[in-house]
Design an enzyme around this catalytic site. Structure first.
Site, PDB file in Angstrom:
ATOM      1  CG  ASN A   9      -5.938  -0.124  50.475  1.00  0.00           C
ATOM      2  OD1 ASN A   9      -4.736   0.343  50.560  1.00  0.00           O
ATOM      3  ND2 ASN A   9      -6.152  -0.968  49.380  1.00  0.00           N
ATOM      4  CD1 TRP A  10      -5.033   5.833  54.097  1.00  0.00           C
ATOM      5  CD2 TRP A  10      -2.916   6.834  54.475  1.00  0.00           C
ATOM      6  NE1 TRP A  10      -5.024   6.387  55.067  1.00  0.00           N
ATOM      7  CE2 TRP A  10      -3.926   6.938  55.328  1.00  0.00           C
ATOM      8  CE3 TRP A  10      -1.552   7.161  54.644  1.00  0.00           C
ATOM      9  CZ2 TRP A  10      -3.572   7.857  56.584  1.00  0.00           C
ATOM     10  CZ3 TRP A  10      -1.273   7.846  55.432  1.00  0.00           C
ATOM     11  CH2 TRP A  10      -2.293   8.411  56.409  1.00  0.00           C
ATOM     12  CE  LYS A  11      -7.120   0.782  46.900  1.00  0.00           C
ATOM     13  NZ  LYS A  11      -8.034   0.491  45.776  1.00  0.00           N
ATOM     14  CG  HIS A  94      -5.627  -4.729  47.331  1.00  0.00           C
ATOM     15  ND1 HIS A  94      -5.839  -4.436  45.995  1.00  0.00           N
ATOM     16  CD2 HIS A  94      -6.633  -4.161  48.292  1.00  0.00           C
ATOM     17  CE1 HIS A  94      -6.909  -3.522  46.045  1.00  0.00           C
ATOM     18  NE2 HIS A  94      -7.203  -3.287  47.320  1.00  0.00           N
ATOM     19  CD  GLU A  96      -5.899  -1.638  43.774  1.00  0.00           C
ATOM     20  OE1 GLU A  96      -4.829  -1.324  44.430  1.00  0.00           O
ATOM     21  OE2 GLU A  96      -6.844  -1.195  43.689  1.00  0.00           O
ATOM     22  CD  GLU A 165     -10.855  -4.948  48.895  1.00  0.00           C
ATOM     23  OE1 GLU A 165     -11.155  -3.800  49.383  1.00  0.00           O
ATOM     24  OE2 GLU A 165      -9.932  -4.820  48.280  1.00  0.00           O
ATOM     25  N   GLY A 171     -12.747   0.941  43.276  1.00  0.00           N
ATOM     26  CA  GLY A 171     -12.368   2.354  42.674  1.00  0.00           C
ATOM     27  C   GLY A 171     -13.269   2.714  41.504  1.00  0.00           C
ATOM     28  CB  SER A 209     -17.440   1.728  45.354  1.00  0.00           C
ATOM     29  OG  SER A 209     -16.343   1.806  44.217  1.00  0.00           O
ATOM     30  N   GLY A 230     -11.114   2.178  50.366  1.00  0.00           N
ATOM     31  CA  GLY A 230      -9.795   2.840  49.667  1.00  0.00           C
ATOM     32  C   GLY A 230      -9.913   4.321  49.492  1.00  0.00           C
ATOM     33  N   GLY A 231     -10.642   4.873  48.414  1.00  0.00           N
ATOM     34  CA  GLY A 231     -10.620   6.127  48.150  1.00  0.00           C
ATOM     35  C   GLY A 231     -11.402   7.006  49.149  1.00  0.00           C
TER      36      GLY A 231
HETATM   37  P1  PGA Z   1     -12.217   1.515  46.995  1.00  0.00           P
HETATM   38  O1  PGA Z   1     -10.850   0.647  47.255  1.00  0.00           O
HETATM   39  O2  PGA Z   1     -12.798   1.912  48.303  1.00  0.00           O
HETATM   40  O3  PGA Z   1     -11.572   3.009  46.328  1.00  0.00           O
HETATM   41  O4  PGA Z   1     -13.068   1.148  45.730  1.00  0.00           O
HETATM   42  C1  PGA Z   1     -11.123  -0.537  48.217  1.00  0.00           C
HETATM   43  C2  PGA Z   1      -9.753  -1.222  48.309  1.00  0.00           C
HETATM   44  O5  PGA Z   1      -9.300  -1.546  47.061  1.00  0.00           O
HETATM   45  O6  PGA Z   1      -9.356  -1.690  49.217  1.00  0.00           O
END
Ligand code: PGA
Length: 248
Positions: A9-11, A94, A96, A165, A171, A209, A230-231
């Site tokens: 997930n590049w966001k 998600h 967010e 999640e 994050g 994470s 994500g990251g």
């Molecule tokens: P993260 O994000 O791996 O940076 O914690 C995961 C996500 O939000 O899908």
């Protein structure tokens, strides 16, 4: 569930040149992978990613999809439009988007429905906040979030992917322990078992994470069928390490 899933997930990250380098490196290192890998990219880059990954084992996807089919919805991107660009998967709900865009359980369920109708696999995200976990509400929260999706998509529920999640792990560098994650995954599997004869066909991903160091222990859990990353999906070496852990 045999084949694991690793989804990046590049966001809201990337640029034409950065994407090109990242995809090139991932594609080059993916040849021996036996898991299903995918990257969910910002919508403006779908054409670029499609062009670069055509014929690759790496799937590409979107990070959201409109709850509407078409029409006067300024700024929205429909499932059919995503499909035009070869999208196979789309993240929906998600945290967010739930948090910053006020997405409700019902809206998320409708988004999943739109994706399914266009032949796109929705990756439905569920997860509790830190306050909810501390108040002992984890199970109730994720059950409620998934129940809305089952209610709206019951007949084709075995076509979805679910990502657990925990919001407090996204994050933050704080990962749920393998046992904490497994406990919730088992609960989600049981909930899906009441809705379909084949709950084992629905990949249950963990996200929050997940990285090269902790992926193997999370993926070793009985009901953890993959990861939403994500990251660590923004660095080819890290993403490929996770893919390798999922290909054991
Ligand atoms: P993260 O994000 O791996 O940076 O914690 C995961 C996500 O939000 O899908």
């Amino acid at each position: 569930m045999t084949r694991k899933w690793i989804v990046g997930n590049w966001k809201m990250n990337g640029s034409l040149s950065a994407n090109q380098d990242l995809l090139h490196a991932i594609h080059a290192g993916l040849s021996t992978a036996s898991c299903q890998a995918a990257v969910c990219v910002p919508a403006p880059y779908l054409a670029q990613v499609q062009q670069q990954l055509l014929g690759s084992a790496l799937w590409w996807g979107a990070q959201d999809v409109s709850a509407h089919e078409q029409g006067a919805f300024t700024g929205e991107v429909s499932a059919a439009m995503l499909r035009d660009f070869g999208v196979r998967v789309a993240i929906v709900g998600h945290s967010e988007r739930r948090q910053y865009h006020g997405e409700t359980d019902a809206l998320v369920a409708t988004k999943a429905q739109r994706a399914l109708a266009a032949g796109i696999t929705p990756i439905v995200c569920v997860g509790e906040t830190l306050a909810e976990r501390e108040a002992g509400q984890t199970q109730a929260v994720v059950k409620r979030q998934l129940a809305a999706v089952i209610h709206t998509n019951g007949h084709c529920i075995s076509e979805i992917v679910v990502a657990y999640e925990p919001v407090w792990a996204i994050g933050t560098g704080k990962t749920a322990s393998p046992e904490q994650a497994q406990e919730v995954h088992a609960l989600l599997r049981a909930q899906l078992a009441a809705a379909t004869d084949h709950p084992e066909r629905i990949p249950l991903l963990y996200g929050g994470s997940m990285n090269a160091a902790n992926a193997a222990s999370l993926l070793a859990q009985l009901d953890i069928d993959g990861g939403l990353i994500g990251g660590a999906s923004l660095k080819a070496a890290d993403f490929l390490s996770i893919v390798a852990a999922a290909s054991q």
